[in-house]
Design an enzyme around this catalytic site. Structure first.
Site, PDB file in Angstrom:
ATOM      1  NE  ARG A 213     -40.615 -53.118 -29.064  1.00 42.81           N
ATOM      2  CZ  ARG A 213     -39.470 -52.556 -29.469  1.00 42.81           C
ATOM      3  NH1 ARG A 213     -39.482 -51.541 -30.304  1.00 42.81           N
ATOM      4  NH2 ARG A 213     -38.305 -53.021 -29.060  1.00 42.81           N
ATOM      5  CG  ASP A 297     -43.476 -48.766 -33.409  1.00 44.08           C
ATOM      6  OD1 ASP A 297     -44.367 -47.926 -33.611  1.00 44.08           O
ATOM      7  OD2 ASP A 297     -42.326 -48.670 -33.890  1.00 44.08           O
TER       8      ASP A 297
END
Length: 629
Positions: A213, A297
């Protein structure tokens, strides 16, 4: 940890290769508990934390097929719930947890990481390519901080169902292959009331080509001037380059193969991530999906919908819809999602640092909103069946529709689905009588006057509102400055709408709503003939319009109250509602459930399908207010 020998042939033959652990730095420390993990992208998990009496709640056949597994392959093995919940080691797997950082609600939070997720490995399917396998809720990792590393049945059902629902809608998403519950309990406070209750621990088996990510690249950031925190691998640009090379070579090989210059390669990669992100959020907006926690995130480097927490599909259309009780300021509201995705991309550019050309990265970021608008308008035209021509006024037509939906409290999903019933202009004489049947159906999906009063009630405290309104009389200049602030202007707009509602009644409101909808539908019908340039077959154009609309506008989405019904049944030991709902969500554009059934189980299936068909109705008034934490 030794893999069990008593494993079915199908599970045993999963061809693990675990490329990420071979190509990226791995923390091999055996130090127990949560800790800062420097100079590593993963930490190995040395000890499994088994569930007590794990039991399958549901399996996704389509997700299992990505691993070349069938439902029978899994159910034929009595130990499968243990293998697919991380309670027993699969042969060839190599448990680990991923290290990442992130900006949460706009502030850098330092080290985060997989606090409740365990990477099992990567499997190469001959048919479906490469898939990383994770178990979510399998216990503590070095990144659990003060948590217990467990997920409860309630949240796991939501993630399992929404992962598969999004995939069926055609929206890029991580997948969920199985859901396991157990007789292990943890205590949680589901209502944030201060009262903790015991809940079943559960585990979702998640799949994606990769779970890397934006935050994976933020572990290299230095000390943040606002939060005072830094990434666990601050300044390790050598590992950052290693991670970037791995991502591009593995998941964007066409970029790697066509660009020998490193900086050029990286810029093309960043542009591609921008494009995928813009397309993804456009797809979210067009089905009324709100993620709820768009922190860096939770943003996939592959453009996938990632980490299903307090998500929500809108019932009534409301651009200010917020699905997360913790989001008091509406940072991640429905209408804010595109700008938040751009903001997150800017943080990714900062994290990549010298790997990018700063000026060129800025120019790519400037292209995000125009790119998003192109994707958004393309999908919205399809939702209206406008596939033959792109007209400049289409944007205004769409904007007018959404404004009308908002003002009348129209159900987002059902209203778009009903628009396919708007007759083509040559079907009828074009007057009110022609469009009134479909308008009546739309009005059934709209909110009552009492529901609209609740929806338009200002959220600002009465004292603050009184001060602002008093300022309008005593200091108009100051009032003008304050009223221009988005939060204040939103509250004033709500007050204006509420005042109008208080001065009308249900009969008068419905008359106005009917007139407004007839006006828009008539405007829409005037646009439809321009789909035909006079040379095409009109019957084929009409057929294509209906086909495109019915394959773009779902008849059912995972509404929160529907998920809650399935959760309550499952918490009482009845998993049938989860499986019935999964069956519905796997066919979101289909009306097949309404077809007559034959065979020995026809009666039982017809009764089941009565519930299925109920999922596309307008939700009850109480369900409109559900907000998940």
């Amino acid at each position: 940890m030794e893999p069990s020998r008593c494993v079915s042939t199908a599970l045993k033959r999963l061809p693990f290769n675990n490329t990420a652990l071979k190509k990226l730095p791995v923390d091999d420390s055996e130090e127990p508990g949560s800790r800062t993990v420097p100079a590593a992208c993963f930490s190995r998990i040395r000890t499994l934390q088994p569930l007590i009496r794990p039991t399958f709640v549901a399996l996704s056949r389509s997700a299992l097929a990505l691993l070349d597994l069938s439902e029978r392959d899994v159910l034929s093995n009595p130990q499968a719930p243990e293998y697919l919940s991380g309670s027993r080691l699969l042969p060839g797997s190599d448990p680990a947890a991923h290290c990442y950082s992130g900006h949460q609600f706009g502030l850098f939070a330092g080290q985060l990481g997989d606090g409740a997720v365990m990477y099992l490995g990567e499997v190469e399917s001959g048919t479906h390519g490469r898939w990383e396998i994770q178990v979510k809720g399998a216990g503590v990792t070095p990144y659990s901080r003060d948590g217990d590393g467990r997920k409860v049945l309630r949240s796991s059902i939501r993630e399992f169902l929404c992962s598969e629902a999004m995939a069926a809608l055609g929206i890029p998403s991580t997948r969920a292959a199985s859901l396991v519950t157990s007789d292990l309990y943890v205590t949680r406070d589901p209502l944030n009331s201060g009262r903790r209750i015991p809940e079943h621990c559960a585990v979702v088996l998640r799949l994606a080509p990769s779970f890397i990510r934006f935050g994976s690249f933020e572990i290299f950031l230095g000390r943040d001037e606002f939060s005072g925190l830094q990434g666990p691998s601050a300044g390790r640009h050598d590992i950052r380059a290693q991670l970037l090379d791995y991502v591009i070579e593995t998941f964007y090989p066409y970029i790697q193969q066509t660009h020998s210059n490193r900086k050029d390669r990286n810029m093309v990669f960043f542009r591609e991530v921008m494009m995928r992100t813009a397309k993804l959020v456009a797809q979210w907006q067009c089905v009324g999906f709100c993620h709820g926690v768009l922190n860096t995130d939770n943003m996939s480097i592959l453009g996938l919908t990632l980490d299903y927490g307090p998500f929500g599909f809108m019932d009534r259309f409301d651009p200010d819809f917020v699905c997360n009780n913790s989001d008091k300021r509406g940072r991640y509201s429905y209408q804010a999602q595109p700008s938040m995705c751009r903001w997150n991309l800017a943080r990714l550019a900062e994290a990549l640092g010298s790997e990018l050309d700063a000026a060129e990265a800025g120019a790519i970021l400037d292209q995000f909103m125009p790119t998003y608008e192109v994707f958004y308008l393309c999908i919205m035209r399809k939702k209206l069946g406008l596939v033959g021509k792109e007209e400049p006024e289409d944007s205004e037509l769409i904007s007018d529709l959404l404004h009308l939906m908002h003002n009348t409290g129209a159900d987002f999903t059902n209203t778009f689905r009903l628009l396919s019933r708007v007759p083509w202009p040559d079907e009828g004489h074009g007057g009110r009588a022609t469009v009134e049947p479909v308008v009546d159906l739309i009005l059934e999906q709209c909110a009552s006057i009492e529901e609209l009063k609740v929806a338009n009630k200002p959220t600002m405290e009465n004292r603050e509102l009184a001060m602002i309104l008093s300022m309008a009389q005593t200091n108009p200049v100051m009032f003008g400055m304050v009223a221009d602030r988005p939060a204040v202007s939103q509250q004033l707009e709500l007050m204006g709408r509420l005042k109008e509602l208080l001065e009308t009644d249900q009969v008068e409101l419905k008359k106005k709503q009917r007139d407004d909808w007839i006006r828009w539908v008539s405007q829409y019908r005037r646009r439809l003939p321009r789909e035909c340039d006079g040379t095409g077959d009109l019957s084929l154009i009409k057929k294509e319009r209906l086909s495109v609309m019915n394959s773009t506008n779902p008849s059912v989405v995972l509404r929160n109250y529907i998920a809650q019904n399935a959760i309550q049944a499952a918490e009482n030991g009845d998993f049938s509602e989860v499986n019935t709902l999964l069956k519905v969500l796997e066919n979101p554009y289909s009306d097949a459930f309404a077809e007559p059934l034959d065979g020995p189980n026809a009666c039982a299936e017809k009764e089941q399908n009565k519930r299925i068909l109920a999922y596309d109705r307008k939700p009850p008034a109480w369900a409109q207010t559900i907000c998940i934490t």
